[in-house]
Design a protein around this motif. Structure first.
Motif, PDB file in Angstrom:
ATOM      1  N   GLY A  23       0.829  -1.203   0.000  1.00  0.00           N
ATOM      2  CA  GLY A  23       0.000   0.000   0.000  1.00  0.00           C
ATOM      3  C   GLY A  23       0.862   1.252   0.000  1.00  0.00           C
ATOM      4  N   ALA A  24       1.914   1.259   0.814  1.00  0.00           N
ATOM      5  CA  ALA A  24       2.831   2.402   0.852  1.00  0.00           C
ATOM      6  C   ALA A  24       3.554   2.546  -0.482  1.00  0.00           C
ATOM      7  CB  ALA A  24       3.836   2.231   1.990  1.00  0.00           C
ATOM      8  N   THR A  26       2.479   1.656  -3.480  1.00  0.00           N
ATOM      9  CA  THR A  26       1.565   2.196  -4.495  1.00  0.00           C
ATOM     10  C   THR A  26       1.322   3.695  -4.263  1.00  0.00           C
ATOM     11  OG1 THR A  26      -0.382   1.434  -3.279  1.00  0.00           O
ATOM     12  CG2 THR A  26       0.433   0.002  -5.027  1.00  0.00           C
ATOM     13  N   ARG A  27       1.275   4.137  -3.007  1.00  0.00           N
ATOM     14  CA  ARG A  27       1.177   5.579  -2.732  1.00  0.00           C
ATOM     15  C   ARG A  27       2.419   6.295  -3.267  1.00  0.00           C
ATOM     16  NH1 ARG A  27      -0.705   3.566   2.095  1.00  0.00           N
ATOM     17  NH2 ARG A  27       1.199   4.081   3.273  1.00  0.00           N
ATOM     18  N   TYR A  28       3.575   5.671  -3.063  1.00  0.00           N
ATOM     19  CA  TYR A  28       4.822   6.244  -3.571  1.00  0.00           C
ATOM     20  C   TYR A  28       4.782   6.347  -5.097  1.00  0.00           C
ATOM     21  CZ  TYR A  28       9.733   6.706  -4.809  1.00  0.00           C
ATOM     22  OH  TYR A  28      10.917   7.138  -5.357  1.00  0.00           O
ATOM     23  N   ARG A  30       2.238   6.656  -7.007  1.00  0.00           N
ATOM     24  CA  ARG A  30       1.332   7.750  -7.395  1.00  0.00           C
ATOM     25  C   ARG A  30       2.045   9.093  -7.289  1.00  0.00           C
ATOM     26  NH1 ARG A  30      -2.647   6.138  -3.555  1.00  0.00           N
ATOM     27  NH2 ARG A  30      -2.985   4.005  -4.137  1.00  0.00           N
ATOM     28  N   GLU A  31       2.857   9.254  -6.251  1.00  0.00           N
ATOM     29  CA  GLU A  31       3.630  10.491  -6.114  1.00  0.00           C
ATOM     30  C   GLU A  31       4.648  10.624  -7.245  1.00  0.00           C
ATOM     31  OE1 GLU A  31       5.040  12.142  -2.660  1.00  0.00           O
ATOM     32  OE2 GLU A  31       3.067  12.026  -1.730  1.00  0.00           O
ATOM     33  N   ASP A  99       5.505   7.238   6.008  1.00  0.00           N
ATOM     34  CA  ASP A  99       5.666   7.395   4.561  1.00  0.00           C
ATOM     35  C   ASP A  99       6.821   8.311   4.189  1.00  0.00           C
ATOM     36  OD1 ASP A  99       3.616   5.643   4.019  1.00  0.00           O
ATOM     37  OD2 ASP A  99       2.240   7.157   3.226  1.00  0.00           O
ATOM     38  N   PHE A 103       9.552   6.804   1.862  1.00  0.00           N
ATOM     39  CA  PHE A 103       9.679   7.349   0.517  1.00  0.00           C
ATOM     40  C   PHE A 103      11.091   7.882   0.267  1.00  0.00           C
ATOM     41  CE2 PHE A 103       4.861   8.360  -0.109  1.00  0.00           C
ATOM     42  CZ  PHE A 103       4.568   7.017   0.087  1.00  0.00           C
TER      43      PHE A 103
END
Length: 118
Positions: A23-24, A26-28, A30-31, A99, A103
């Motif tokens: 999940g982390a 995939t957030r990365y 997206r960024e 995060d 990241f």
């Protein structure tokens, strides 16, 4: 997604840790896709895992994958011969960092020009 995760059995403790870090990740991504991670772009993430910034016209012979590992650090590594991104996951003894810190580790790895050998 081009990098296919290799999850553990559904309902296992390992799977819950893998879900957290995935999940982390995939957030990365997206960024990265939104241009919010400085010099890191999606091609660099793919190059880190496969040695190539683009998917070949006929696809990869070995499909790129994400393997979840337990490590002392959350800096990802890769095996470009097998097109595998080794993504460190948390464990009962080692929680997932926030995060912002996670990241930063990802930025360091994917900005590297040594294809996963950091």
């Amino acid at each position: 997604m081009l990098l296919q995760p290799q999850f553990s059995e559904e309902g296992s403790n390992k799977r819950s840790f893998e879900n957290k870090v995935y999940g982390a990740f995939t957030r990365y991504l997206r960024e990265v896709a939104g241009g919010r991670r400085g010099t890191v772009f999606l091609g660099k993430v793919l190059r880190f895992a496969t040695g190539s910034e683009e998917e070949p016209m006929l696809g990869f012979v070995l499909h790129p994958s994400i393997k979840f590992t337990v490590a002392g650090s959350f800096v990802p590594t890769a095996n470009t011969c097998a097109n595998t991104l080794n993504l460190p996951r948390p464990s009962p003894d080692t929680p997932l960092p926030p995060d912002q810190k996670l990241f930063h580790f990802y930025d360091l790895a994917f900005s590297n020009t040594y294809f996963g050998l950091i």
